[in-house]
Design an enzyme around this catalytic site. Structure first.
Site, PDB file in Angstrom:
ATOM      1  N   SER A   1      -3.871  -0.001 -19.989  1.00  0.00           N
ATOM      2  CA  SER A   1      -2.767  -0.831 -19.213  1.00  0.00           C
ATOM      3  C   SER A   1      -1.977  -1.789 -20.130  1.00  0.00           C
ATOM      4  O   SER A   1      -2.421  -2.101 -21.174  1.00  0.00           O
ATOM      5  CB  SER A   1      -3.727  -1.819 -18.269  1.00  0.00           C
ATOM      6  OG  SER A   1      -3.095  -2.829 -17.462  1.00  0.00           O
TER       7      SER A   1
ATOM      8  N   TYR B   1     -10.207  -8.545 -17.559  1.00  0.00           N
ATOM      9  CA  TYR B   1      -9.309  -7.332 -17.466  1.00  0.00           C
ATOM     10  C   TYR B   1      -8.844  -6.886 -18.797  1.00  0.00           C
ATOM     11  O   TYR B   1      -8.815  -5.628 -19.251  1.00  0.00           O
ATOM     12  CB  TYR B   1      -8.257  -7.736 -16.352  1.00  0.00           C
ATOM     13  CG  TYR B   1      -7.475  -6.330 -16.106  1.00  0.00           C
ATOM     14  CD1 TYR B   1      -8.121  -5.133 -15.546  1.00  0.00           C
ATOM     15  CD2 TYR B   1      -6.200  -6.223 -16.438  1.00  0.00           C
ATOM     16  CE1 TYR B   1      -7.323  -4.122 -15.214  1.00  0.00           C
ATOM     17  CE2 TYR B   1      -5.531  -5.025 -16.302  1.00  0.00           C
ATOM     18  CZ  TYR B   1      -5.961  -4.001 -15.734  1.00  0.00           C
ATOM     19  OH  TYR B   1      -5.369  -2.953 -15.473  1.00  0.00           O
TER      20      TYR B   1
ATOM     21  N   GLY C   1      -4.911   7.937  -9.441  1.00  0.00           N
ATOM     22  CA  GLY C   1      -5.497   8.891  -9.451  1.00  0.00           C
ATOM     23  C   GLY C   1      -5.244   9.936  -8.786  1.00  0.00           C
ATOM     24  O   GLY C   1      -5.316  11.472  -8.982  1.00  0.00           O
TER      25      GLY C   1
ATOM     26  N   GLY D   1     -11.700   8.005  -9.696  1.00  0.00           N
ATOM     27  CA  GLY D   1     -10.939   7.174  -8.888  1.00  0.00           C
ATOM     28  C   GLY D   1      -9.565   7.749  -8.320  1.00  0.00           C
ATOM     29  O   GLY D   1      -8.485   7.210  -8.119  1.00  0.00           O
ATOM     30  N   ALA D   2      -9.931   9.137  -7.888  1.00  0.00           N
ATOM     31  CA  ALA D   2      -8.835   9.987  -7.500  1.00  0.00           C
ATOM     32  C   ALA D   2      -8.418   9.863  -5.812  1.00  0.00           C
ATOM     33  O   ALA D   2      -7.763  10.761  -5.445  1.00  0.00           O
ATOM     34  CB  ALA D   2      -9.315  11.329  -7.984  1.00  0.00           C
ATOM     35  N   ASN D   3      -8.957   8.913  -5.168  1.00  0.00           N
ATOM     36  CA  ASN D   3      -8.876   8.805  -3.789  1.00  0.00           C
ATOM     37  C   ASN D   3      -7.569   8.114  -3.595  1.00  0.00           C
ATOM     38  O   ASN D   3      -7.245   8.103  -2.208  1.00  0.00           O
ATOM     39  CB  ASN D   3     -10.097   8.378  -3.047  1.00  0.00           C
ATOM     40  CG  ASN D   3     -10.376   6.808  -3.504  1.00  0.00           C
ATOM     41  OD1 ASN D   3     -10.814   6.483  -4.577  1.00  0.00           O
ATOM     42  ND2 ASN D   3     -10.338   5.787  -2.717  1.00  0.00           N
ATOM     43  N   THR D   4      -6.996   7.305  -4.434  1.00  0.00           N
ATOM     44  CA  THR D   4      -6.106   6.698  -4.193  1.00  0.00           C
ATOM     45  C   THR D   4      -4.968   6.401  -5.334  1.00  0.00           C
ATOM     46  O   THR D   4      -5.425   6.633  -6.635  1.00  0.00           O
ATOM     47  CB  THR D   4      -6.341   5.211  -3.388  1.00  0.00           C
ATOM     48  OG1 THR D   4      -5.090   4.406  -3.070  1.00  0.00           O
ATOM     49  CG2 THR D   4      -6.971   4.416  -4.579  1.00  0.00           C
ATOM     50  N   GLY D   5      -3.808   5.908  -5.195  1.00  0.00           N
ATOM     51  CA  GLY D   5      -3.084   5.483  -6.269  1.00  0.00           C
ATOM     52  C   GLY D   5      -2.745   6.379  -7.439  1.00  0.00           C
ATOM     53  O   GLY D   5      -2.340   7.539  -7.071  1.00  0.00           O
TER      54      GLY D   5
END
Length: 299
Positions: free
Chosen positions: A146, A172, A28, A22-26
């Site tokens: 989280s 979640y 990550g 998940g390293a394309n945003t936020g």
């Protein structure tokens, strides 16, 4: 241990290979940026390779992109096979990707989307890559949980996939509780080998795109309070970075912001919910996860 740990404390990462999901945003993306800046060869493991390539341009350095859809066990197997071929030695696996408060949906394999993506996808990926990770003395598996692991959270073995009724928040919470229980059980098993450790982290309240699926009233509240209560994605990535790189980190630790309520602040070791330390539930969850994914760990 210092309470003022920042990205400046990340040691030299030259010669190390890091896989960040998940390293394309936020979070990550921010994690990948710092690791690459310190010299690591970073693999952005992302579902959308187009966005991944754009992120790689922002990260710079020795960066590559690997397609990975955690909601598909077939994709997890394909990605793991490709990573084992290109990187037979992996120093750092960061299980960061996740979805939050989604409407009731299932993964390609029929799992509830949040449990299937956040927990089962990462469980399978870790098991399939573990030989490459074990090959490196001092390697780490860092899994991002989280504050939500405390909210309406339980491992509902009687209805893991929420087929009888569905709660976005509860599902979640279950997935994030599972992330922690996976980390603790993985560390117990890794301790017998003595070369690799498992660590968990959480970002506090960080301003990222993760809330986009939350119910409208919750999004409205988030939008109003975000400027006052949340921290940037870069700050939210610091607990992950400390768990991943601080030489003082111990296996089985959990890192989060050090401010009041762990909402924001410099990263430090924190304590998870009492439920997360239930050994019997950890072991049962591990067995069920093996059955659901078909992945057995080489431990």
């Amino acid at each position: 241990m210092s309470t003022e740990w920042t990205a400046r404390e990340v040691p030299d990462q030259r010669g190390r290979v890091a896989v960040v999901t998940g390293a394309n945003t936020g979070l990550g993306l921010e994690t990948a940026k710092v690791l690459a800046e310190r010299g690591a060869a970073v693999v952005l493991a992302v579902r959308d390779t187009g966005k991944g390539e754009q992120a790689a341009q922002r990260v710079g350095g020795d960066v590559s992109v690997q397609r990975l859809d955690l909601g598909s066990l077939a994709s997890v197997h394909e990605a793991a096979a490709a990573l084992r071929e290109t990187h037979p030695r992996i120093d750092l696996l960061v299980n960061n990707a996740g979805v939050m408060h989604t409407p009731k949906r299932t993964t390609e394999d029929g799992f509830e989307l949040q449990f299937g993506t956040n927990h089962l996808g990462h469980f399978a990926l870790t098991g399939l890559l573990l030989e490459s990770v074990l090959a490196v003395p001092g390697s780490r598996v860092v899994t991002v949980s989280s504050l939500g692991h405390r909210i309406r959270a339980a491992i509902r073995f009687e209805d893991l996939q929420w087929e009888r009724s569905y709660s976005r928040v509860g599902a979640y919470g279950q997935s994030k509780l599972a992330n922690l229980m996976f980390t603790y059980e993985l560390q117990r098993r890794l301790a017998r080998r003595g070369t690799t450790v498992a660590v968990a982290a959480h970002p506090g309240a960080s301003n990222t795109e993760l809330v986009r699926n939350s119910p409208a009233p919750l999004r409205a509240v988030s939008d109003r309070v975000a400027p006052f209560l949340t921290q940037s994605a870069a700050a939210g990535a610091l607990p992950t970075l400390r768990a991943a790189t601080d030489p003082a980190v111990l296996g089985g630790q959990y890192y989060g912001p050090g401010g009041r309520g762990e909402v924001r602040g410099n990263p430090r070791p924190v304590t998870s919910s009492p439920d997360s330390y239930d050994l019997a539930v950890q072991q049962r969850l591990w067995s069920v996860s093996e059955e659901l994914t078909g992945v057995r760990f080489p431990l």
